[in-house]
Design an enzyme around this catalytic site. Structure first.
Site, PDB file in Angstrom:
ATOM      1  N   LYS A 269       0.818  -1.373  -0.013  1.00 26.18           N
ATOM      2  CA  LYS A 269       0.052  -0.196  -0.024  1.00 26.18           C
ATOM      3  C   LYS A 269       0.765   1.172  -0.038  1.00 26.18           C
ATOM      4  CE  LYS A 269      -3.726  -2.586   2.315  1.00 26.18           C
ATOM      5  NZ  LYS A 269      -4.394  -2.871   3.611  1.00 26.18           N
TER       6      LYS A 269
ATOM      7  N   GLN B  94      -4.207  -1.645   9.852  1.00 26.57           N
ATOM      8  CA  GLN B  94      -4.260  -3.051   9.206  1.00 26.57           C
ATOM      9  C   GLN B  94      -4.647  -3.989  10.229  1.00 26.57           C
ATOM     10  OE1 GLN B  94      -3.416  -3.581   6.094  1.00 26.57           O
ATOM     11  NE2 GLN B  94      -3.552  -5.793   6.173  1.00 26.57           N
TER      12      GLN B  94
ATOM     13  N   ASP C 159     -10.609   2.638   4.554  1.00 25.19           N
ATOM     14  CA  ASP C 159     -11.099   1.169   4.613  1.00 25.19           C
ATOM     15  C   ASP C 159     -12.588   1.147   4.704  1.00 25.19           C
ATOM     16  OD1 ASP C 159      -8.968  -0.398   4.539  1.00 25.19           O
ATOM     17  OD2 ASP C 159      -8.513  -0.026   6.594  1.00 25.19           O
TER      18      ASP C 159
HETATM   19  N1  GUN Z   1      -6.651  -7.107   6.451  1.00 22.33           N
HETATM   20  C1  GUN Z   1      -7.107  -7.634   5.533  1.00 22.33           C
HETATM   21  N2  GUN Z   1      -7.699  -6.881   4.692  1.00 22.33           N
HETATM   22  C2  GUN Z   1      -7.782  -5.658   5.052  1.00 22.33           C
HETATM   23  C3  GUN Z   1      -8.240  -4.502   4.578  1.00 22.33           C
HETATM   24  O1  GUN Z   1      -8.651  -4.248   3.595  1.00 22.33           O
HETATM   25  N3  GUN Z   1      -7.976  -3.332   5.428  1.00 22.33           N
HETATM   26  C4  GUN Z   1      -7.205  -3.354   6.439  1.00 22.33           C
HETATM   27  N4  GUN Z   1      -7.194  -2.205   7.255  1.00 22.33           N
HETATM   28  N5  GUN Z   1      -7.130  -4.431   7.193  1.00 22.33           N
HETATM   29  C5  GUN Z   1      -7.121  -5.574   6.188  1.00 22.33           C
END
Ligand code: GUN
Length: 293
Positions: A52, A96, A119
């Protein structure tokens, strides 16, 4: 059978965003800034957050990676989120998941200001999405919708089966596919660990979204010829022949399912890159919304 190429589609989205950011720069406007919070040393989470941050740099976004010890207290994390909420330069915040067991996902998600919740996990954004109102939509289902849109797949009236009911993928996916949108307008069944006759339900599907996190769960006997299969799974399975020591496996037994499908996503290179592209689109939108770009 046609492969739904997430690398290619995400590349097109990332290239378009790169041009848009260059334009913002020439106009002297605010550049999108994403703050990514990573708690602990989970290998998969490190990889995802790393990807990311790298994509932000490629597009020309600013990013701040906040790395925290596994042992951080819930209160300290909540205070840190409050600082990020109050930082006028930051447009988007992501924490995350999964978080260590002593920290409540719910409290952390609720602490992120909905206007920075790129998110799309905050109840305000979830509620708006359910009502079909403009909202930050979780990146994985959002990315899948962008992929269907790119390939001009007309899903109207289709039977869609979503396997998995997580807040991150399955649930929002079911909402989006059932919406009065294009793609969308599907008749959606959502399946989970207590579903009876899962095989039969899947065999009736025109679209299957496999998002349960069990490697190679969807087999040929569960797939109707001509179906569209979207594989969200990406599990690390020990594999001594790989340098990393693991192979990435989807939730679909690709080799036997692919020949049956009209379209299928590969793993890796399918949904994964689309998730990142969708997050980048959300971050751009958050910046535009906050700064009137
Ligand atoms: N863990 C697995 N997928 C995601 C996501 O799309 N965003 C976040 N913040 N954590 C995750």
């Amino acid at each position: 059978m046609e492969l739904l190429d997430g690398k290619l589609v995400s590349r097109a989205i990332i290239d378009a965003l790169t041009l848009q950011v260059a334009q913002l720069k020439t106009e002297g406007k605010k550049i999108p800034h994403l703050a990514a919070v990573l708690v602990g040393n989970n290998g998969a989470s490190e990889t995802y957050v790393g990807a990311k941050v790298k994509t932000c740099a490629e597009i020309g976004f600013k990013s701040s990676l906040v790395r925290l010890e596994e042992t951080i207290t819930e209160n300290r994390l909540l205070n840190l989120i409050e600082e990020l909420n109050n930082d006028v330069d930051i447009d988007g915040i992501l924490v995350q998941l999964p978080l260590p067991k002593h920290i409540s996902d719910e409290k952390v998600i609720n602490a992120i200001h909905p206007s920075k919740d790129v998110d799309g996990f905050h109840p305000v954004n979830v509620g708006k999405m359910v009502q079909g109102l403009p909202a930050y939509v979780p990146a994985t289902p959002h990315g899948i919708m962008l992929m269907l849109e790119h390939y001009k797949i007309d899903t109207k009236g289709m039977n869609a089966v979503v396997v998995g009911r997580s807040n991150i993928v399955g649930r929002p996916m079911s909402i989006l596919l059932s919406g009065n949108t294009n793609p969308g307008n599907c008749t959606v069944t959502i399946c989970h660990s207590h579903t009876r006759h899962l095989e039969e339900i899947c065999r009736n599907a025109d679209i299957i979204v496999a998002a349960l996190g069990k490697p190679e769960f969807v087999t040929a006997s569960m797939v109707k010829p001509g179906a569209i299969v979207i594989d969200v799974g990406i599990t690390r399975v020990p594999d001594a022949s790989k340098k990393s020591g693991f192979a990435l496996k989807g939730d679909v037994k690709f080799d036997e399912v692919a020949p049956l499908c009209s379209y299928i996503t590969p793993v890796p290179g399918g949904v994964g890159p689309m998730t990142i592209a969708a997050l980048m689109k959300n971050t751009y939108a958050a910046c535009a919304e906050r700064n009137g770009n």
